[in-house]
Motif scaffolding. Structure first.
Motif, short mmCIF file in Angstrom:
data_model
loop_
_atom_site.label_atom_id
_atom_site.label_comp_id
_atom_site.label_asym_id
_atom_site.label_seq_id
_atom_site.Cartn_x
_atom_site.Cartn_y
_atom_site.Cartn_z
N UNK A 174 9.45 8.68 3.05
CA UNK A 174 8.17 9.19 2.57
C UNK A 174 8.14 9.37 1.07
N UNK A 175 9.25 9.88 0.51
CA UNK A 175 9.32 10.03 -0.95
C UNK A 175 9.24 8.68 -1.65
N UNK A 176 9.88 7.67 -1.07
CA UNK A 176 9.80 6.32 -1.66
C UNK A 176 8.39 5.77 -1.62
N UNK A 177 7.67 6.06 -0.54
CA UNK A 177 6.29 5.57 -0.40
C UNK A 177 5.39 6.18 -1.45
N UNK A 178 5.52 7.48 -1.70
CA UNK A 178 4.62 8.12 -2.67
C UNK A 178 5.08 7.89 -4.11
N UNK A 179 6.33 7.47 -4.30
CA UNK A 179 6.81 7.16 -5.65
C UNK A 179 6.41 5.75 -6.08
N UNK A 180 6.30 4.85 -5.14
CA UNK A 180 6.04 3.44 -5.46
C UNK A 180 4.76 3.23 -6.28
N UNK A 181 3.62 3.89 -5.96
CA UNK A 181 2.42 3.66 -6.79
C UNK A 181 2.60 4.06 -8.24
N UNK B 17 0.41 10.29 -13.56
CA UNK B 17 1.74 10.67 -13.07
C UNK B 17 1.84 12.18 -12.90
N UNK B 18 1.32 12.95 -13.87
CA UNK B 18 1.43 14.41 -13.81
C UNK B 18 0.69 14.97 -12.59
N UNK C 75 3.10 2.36 -13.92
CA UNK C 75 3.77 2.27 -15.21
C UNK C 75 4.09 0.82 -15.57
N UNK C 76 4.53 0.04 -14.59
CA UNK C 76 4.87 -1.35 -14.88
C UNK C 76 3.65 -2.14 -15.34
N UNK C 77 2.49 -1.86 -14.75
CA UNK C 77 1.28 -2.57 -15.13
C UNK C 77 0.79 -2.18 -16.51
N UNK D 247 -0.07 12.14 8.39
CA UNK D 247 -1.05 11.17 7.86
C UNK D 247 -0.73 10.76 6.43
N UNK D 248 0.32 9.96 6.26
CA UNK D 248 0.76 9.57 4.93
C UNK D 248 -0.33 8.81 4.18
N UNK D 249 -1.07 7.95 4.88
CA UNK D 249 -2.15 7.21 4.22
C UNK D 249 -3.22 8.16 3.69
N UNK D 250 -3.50 9.23 4.43
CA UNK D 250 -4.48 10.22 3.96
C UNK D 250 -3.96 10.95 2.74
N UNK D 251 -2.67 11.27 2.73
CA UNK D 251 -2.09 11.91 1.55
C UNK D 251 -2.24 11.02 0.31
N UNK D 252 -1.97 9.74 0.48
CA UNK D 252 -2.07 8.80 -0.63
C UNK D 252 -3.52 8.69 -1.11
N UNK D 253 -4.46 8.62 -0.16
CA UNK D 253 -5.88 8.55 -0.53
C UNK D 253 -6.30 9.81 -1.27
N UNK D 254 -5.86 10.97 -0.81
CA UNK D 254 -6.17 12.22 -1.51
C UNK D 254 -5.64 12.20 -2.93
N UNK D 255 -4.42 11.69 -3.10
CA UNK D 255 -3.85 11.60 -4.44
C UNK D 255 -4.66 10.69 -5.35
N UNK D 256 -5.13 9.57 -4.82
CA UNK D 256 -5.94 8.64 -5.62
C UNK D 256 -7.25 9.30 -6.02
N UNK D 257 -7.91 9.98 -5.07
CA UNK D 257 -9.19 10.63 -5.37
C UNK D 257 -9.01 11.70 -6.44
#
Length: 270
Positions: free
Chosen positions: A241-248, A198-199, A253-255, A61-71
Motif C-alpha cells: 500500500x505504501x508503494x502504491x501511494x508513493x508511486x504517483x 508532495x507536501x 517529480x520525474x515528469x 478502498x485504496x482507489x478512493x484514498x488515491x482519488x481523495x488525495x488527487x482532489x
C-alpha cells in the motif's frame, strides 16, 4: 581526485536516501516468512507480490484514498496559485504604501507552524459543521506564504521595461501579471507545484484532526485505517500500500524534474 571524492559522497548520500524506498519495495514482494530477513538481495525465495498488492487494494478502498488525495491536492494547488500569483506580483512589481510591512508579514508567516493554528481552525470548522468534508481538508492551505515568497523572488527578475511597454499598450495589471510575468516564471511555478502536491499528498497531521470518515481519507490517513484493519501485522500488504501511494509522487517529480530544478536554481540565483 576531487571530482571522484565528490561523486563518492553523492553516491553515498543517494544510497542513504533511497535505501528505505528499496526496502519498502523489497518488503512488498516478500512473503511474511521472509520479511524480517535482513538480506538486501532483490530476488526473494518466494514471490508474494501478487498476494500483497491484492490485499492492499481489496481490504481497504485504496482507489478512493488515491482519488481523495488527487482532489485535495489539486484543489489546494489551484487556490494557492490564484491567491499567490497576484500577491507576489504586487510585492515584486508594484509600489504602494506599506509594501515593506506586507513583505515582512509574509516572511514572518513562514515561521508560523501549522500546529499553532490547528485548534482555532478545528473549532471554527466544528461550529460551522464542516468537519468530514473536502473543504475542511483544504481550507488551512488555501493561502501559501511560501508560494508568495518564491514567486515574488522570481517575478523581481522580470524586466521592468517589458511591463512598462505592456502598460503603454493598454494592458491591465492583472493581464500583465497572468499573461506576461507569470509566463516568464513557469519554472518557479512548477517548482512550487511539486512542493505543494508532495507536501499535501503526504500530510497526515491535519486529516487526522478533521476527518473520521474513511470515505474522505487521503492516502496517509487511509494507510492508518489499513494498519488498523490488518492489526499492524501484515507488513507485506502495508508496504505494498505504501508503494502504491508513493508511486504517483515519484512520477510527478520525474515528469516535472527539469522545470523543478530550473525553478529552484534560477530563483536562488535571481
Amino acid at each position: 581526485m576531487g571530482r571522484v571524492v565528490s561523486w563518492l559522497i553523492l553516491i553515498a548520500g543517494a544510497v542513504f536516501v533511497l535505501l528505505p524506498f528499496y526496502w519498502m519495495l523489497l518488503t512488498s514482494i516478500r512473503p511474511p516468512a521472509e520479511i524480517f530477513n535482513i538480506s538486501l538481495w532483490p530476488i526473494p525465495e518466494n514471490f508474494a507480490a501478487r498476494q500483497n498488492y491484492n490485499r492492499a487494494m481489496q481490504q481497504v478502498p485504496m482507489a478512493q484514498f488515491m482519488l481523495n488525495g488527487v482532489i485535495v491536492c489539486l484543489g489546494i494547488l489551484i487556490v494557492q496559485i490564484l491567491t499567490a500569483v497576484p500577491a507576489a506580483y504586487a510585492l515584486a512589481k508594484l509600489r504602494f504604501r506599506g509594501q515593506g510591512l506586507m513583505l515582512a508579514l509574509v516572511i514572518g508567516a513562514l515561521c508560523v507552524p501549522m500546529q499553532a493554528l490547528a485548534l482555532p481552525l478545528f473549532v471554527g470548522l466544528a461550529k460551522a459543521k464542516l468537519l468530514n468534508t473536502y473543504f475542511a481538508l483544504m481550507l488551512p492551505f488555501f493561502l501559501s506564504v511560501f508560494a508568495i515568497f518564491l514567486l515574488r523572488q522570481s517575478f523581481r527578475s522580470y524586466p521592468d521595461e517589458i511591463i512598462e511597454a505592456a502598460r503603454m499598450d493598454g494592458f491591465s495589471e492583472m493581464e500583465i501579471c497572468w499573461g506576461i510575468v507569470l509566463r516568464g516564471s513557469l519554472p518557479a511555478l512548477a517548482a512550487f507545484s511539486v512542493f505543494s502536491i508532495v507536501a499535501h499528498w503526504n500530510d497526515l497531521y491535519w486529516p487526522m484532526i478533521v476527518v473520521s470518515d474513511i470515505r474522505l481519507a487521503p492516502p496517509p490517513l487511509g494507510m492508518l485505517f489499513f494498519a488498523d484493519a490488518e492489526s499492524g501485522s501484515d507488513y507485506g500488504a502495508l508496504m505494498a500500500g505504501a508503494a502504491i501511494i508513493t508511486a504517483p509522487m515519484v512520477l510527478c517529480f520525474l515528469l516535472a524534474r527539469r522545470r523543478f530544478i530550473d525553478g529552484i536554481t534560477m530563483t536562488g540565483v535571481k
